[in-house]
Scaffold this active site. Structure first.
Site, PDB file in Angstrom:
ATOM      1  N   SER A  47       0.840  -0.986  -0.364  1.00 50.83           N
ATOM      2  CA  SER A  47      -0.053   0.193  -0.077  1.00 50.83           C
ATOM      3  C   SER A  47       0.638   1.670  -0.003  1.00 50.83           C
ATOM      4  O   SER A  47      -0.202   2.522  -0.559  1.00 50.83           O
ATOM      5  CB  SER A  47      -0.665   0.265   1.761  1.00 50.83           C
ATOM      6  OG  SER A  47       0.302   0.048   2.139  1.00 50.83           O
ATOM      7  N   ASP A 347      -4.227   7.345   8.193  1.00 41.93           N
ATOM      8  CA  ASP A 347      -5.625   6.801   8.747  1.00 41.93           C
ATOM      9  C   ASP A 347      -4.784   5.415   9.335  1.00 41.93           C
ATOM     10  O   ASP A 347      -5.465   4.917   9.013  1.00 41.93           O
ATOM     11  CB  ASP A 347      -6.068   5.721   7.845  1.00 41.93           C
ATOM     12  CG  ASP A 347      -5.037   5.356   7.023  1.00 41.93           C
ATOM     13  OD1 ASP A 347      -4.363   5.294   6.860  1.00 41.93           O
ATOM     14  OD2 ASP A 347      -5.928   4.112   5.583  1.00 41.93           O
ATOM     15  N   HIS A 350      -1.450   3.974   6.488  1.00 40.32           N
ATOM     16  CA  HIS A 350      -0.393   5.205   6.223  1.00 40.32           C
ATOM     17  C   HIS A 350      -0.105   6.677   6.259  1.00 40.32           C
ATOM     18  O   HIS A 350      -0.588   7.020   7.440  1.00 40.32           O
ATOM     19  CB  HIS A 350      -1.302   4.567   4.865  1.00 40.32           C
ATOM     20  CG  HIS A 350      -1.838   3.565   4.312  1.00 40.32           C
ATOM     21  ND1 HIS A 350      -2.900   3.264   4.677  1.00 40.32           N
ATOM     22  CD2 HIS A 350      -1.223   2.853   3.834  1.00 40.32           C
ATOM     23  CE1 HIS A 350      -3.142   1.522   4.361  1.00 40.32           C
ATOM     24  NE2 HIS A 350      -1.827   1.998   4.029  1.00 40.32           N
TER      25      HIS A 350
END
Length: 382
Positions: A47, A347, A350
């Site tokens: 991610s 969040d 990240h």
């Protein structure tokens, strides 16, 4: 009025200075070395560098993801751009299209095989992790390389949207993966000793994939190590005690550092095994931890508290970013904080665009690299 002799003496001195400068330039390889011009980038990872892969395969992150730069959800798990976006922009290239995305994609200048939740080793079962682990990303790259050249030879509009064959050799190959191998083990209730014992095998799998990509023609590699996982809210809410001076979980950061130690060892060996490769090892851990531990100095606030989310000390865990949930009879929407531009964590897992840009600015100089060369020189041997 100057005498002729004095004037000639000054000219002679100037010539000596000029000759000395020319000699210094010729003798010093740092001068006159052209900047690298990578025509394409091929990225592998999780991610931290996913530009829309997991969104295309399963479900896109909802608003307020993407709000800062794209002004809409872009498939990235951030409020805006990622480090890989800034890498592409640095070379004047467009943002990388995700390999898994079939809508509106342009692969002329490379492709992104990263997906959120990806790991180096096959992932455990569960919705937190992606099935597209590194072996599979390599297989996708192999198919991409073979099929795109067939399409290019056919010509037409589709042939114009894929890389030229020569770009595969001249491209920069970037990697940012490994965080989920540690995260899966940590949240799978394995002991620190068990996790540490598994790391050499994980790193060996990483090396095998780099070798496989090299064997397909890749020559220029930009490899990130893994970041301080003990500073992420999703770790902090589960672990009590054992904090360092920055409020991070010390044992898990030490685990990440051990992973990075073994990864750097592997890179040293890869340089021996792959004689034509130029490999830059990037200490992303130190760049990120420096930002977290010196956040105020750099104009950031609350570095270990999520900007987007809801719940407790770290604003994480009860309602996930962009989601709505009933909490004690009240409907709670977990939206963004007021100023993501001064926050580090987006969040709970990240980073914000502002943090990603700051980190890119640090690592692109070569200050966190081995060898210590800037990104624009990552095609040259040192």
């Amino acid at each position: 009025m100057e005498s002729l002799g004095y004037t000639m003496s000054r000219i002679s001195f100037s010539r000596r200075v000029l000759l000395l400068c020319l000699a210094t330039t010729l003798l010093n390889p740092a001068f006159g070395t052209p900047a690298c011009e990578f025509p394409a980038i091929f990225n592998f990872g999780d991610s931290n560098s996913d530009t829309g892969g997991i969104a295309a395969a399963f479900l896109a992150p909802p608003k307020p993801y993407g709000q800062t730069y794209f002004e809409r959800p872009s498939g990235r798990v951030s409020d805006g751009r990622l480090i890989i976006d800034f890498v592409a922009q640095n070379f004047g290239l467009p943002h990388l299209s995700a390999y898994l995305n079939s809508l509106g994609v342009n692969f002329t200048h490379g492709a992104n095989f990263a997906t959120a939740g990806s790991s180096i080793k096959p992932p455990p079962c569960g919705d937190q992790f992606s099935p597209f682990f590194l072996d599979l990303q390599f297989n996708q790259f192999t198919e991409f390389k073979n099929k795109t050249q067939f399409i290019r030879r056919q010509g037409g509009i589709f042939g114009s949207l894929i890389p030229k064959e020569k770009h595969f050799v001249k491209a920069l190959y970037t990697f940012d993966i490994g965080q989920n191998d540690l995260g899966a083990a940590i949240h799978g209730n394995k002991t620190l000793q068990e996790i540490k014992a598994s790391i050499p095998d994980t790193v060996n799998s990483f090396s095998a994939n780099v070798k496989n990509i090299y064997n397909l023609g890749a020559r220029y590699f930009w490899i990130h190590n893994t970041g301080p996982i003990g500073c992420l809210p999703y770790t902090l809410v589960r672990i009590s005690g054992q904090r360092d001076e920055s409020g991070c979980v010390k044992p898990y950061n030490e685990l990440a550092q051990y992973f990075n130690y073994k990864l750097k060892e592997a890179v040293v060996q890869l340089r021996k095994d792959l004689p034509h490769a130029v490999i830059t090892y990037v200490d992303i851990y130190s760049a990120k931890y420096s930002l977290i531990s010196n956040a105020k100095k750099y104009g950031f606030e609350e570095p270990i508290v999520a900007c987007c989310g809801y719940g407790g000390e770290y604003n994480y865990g009860i309602v996930q970013c962009g989601r709505t949930k009933m909490v004690n009879g009240t409907e709670i929407y977990a939206g963004s904080c007021e100023k993501p531009s001064v926050r580090v964590n987006w969040d709970g897992i990240h980073y914000t665009e502002a943090a990603n840009k700051f980190i890119f600015d640090q690592i692109s100089t070569g200050a966190f690299s081995d060898p210590p060369v800037p990104l624009n020189m990552a095609c040259h041997r040192h």
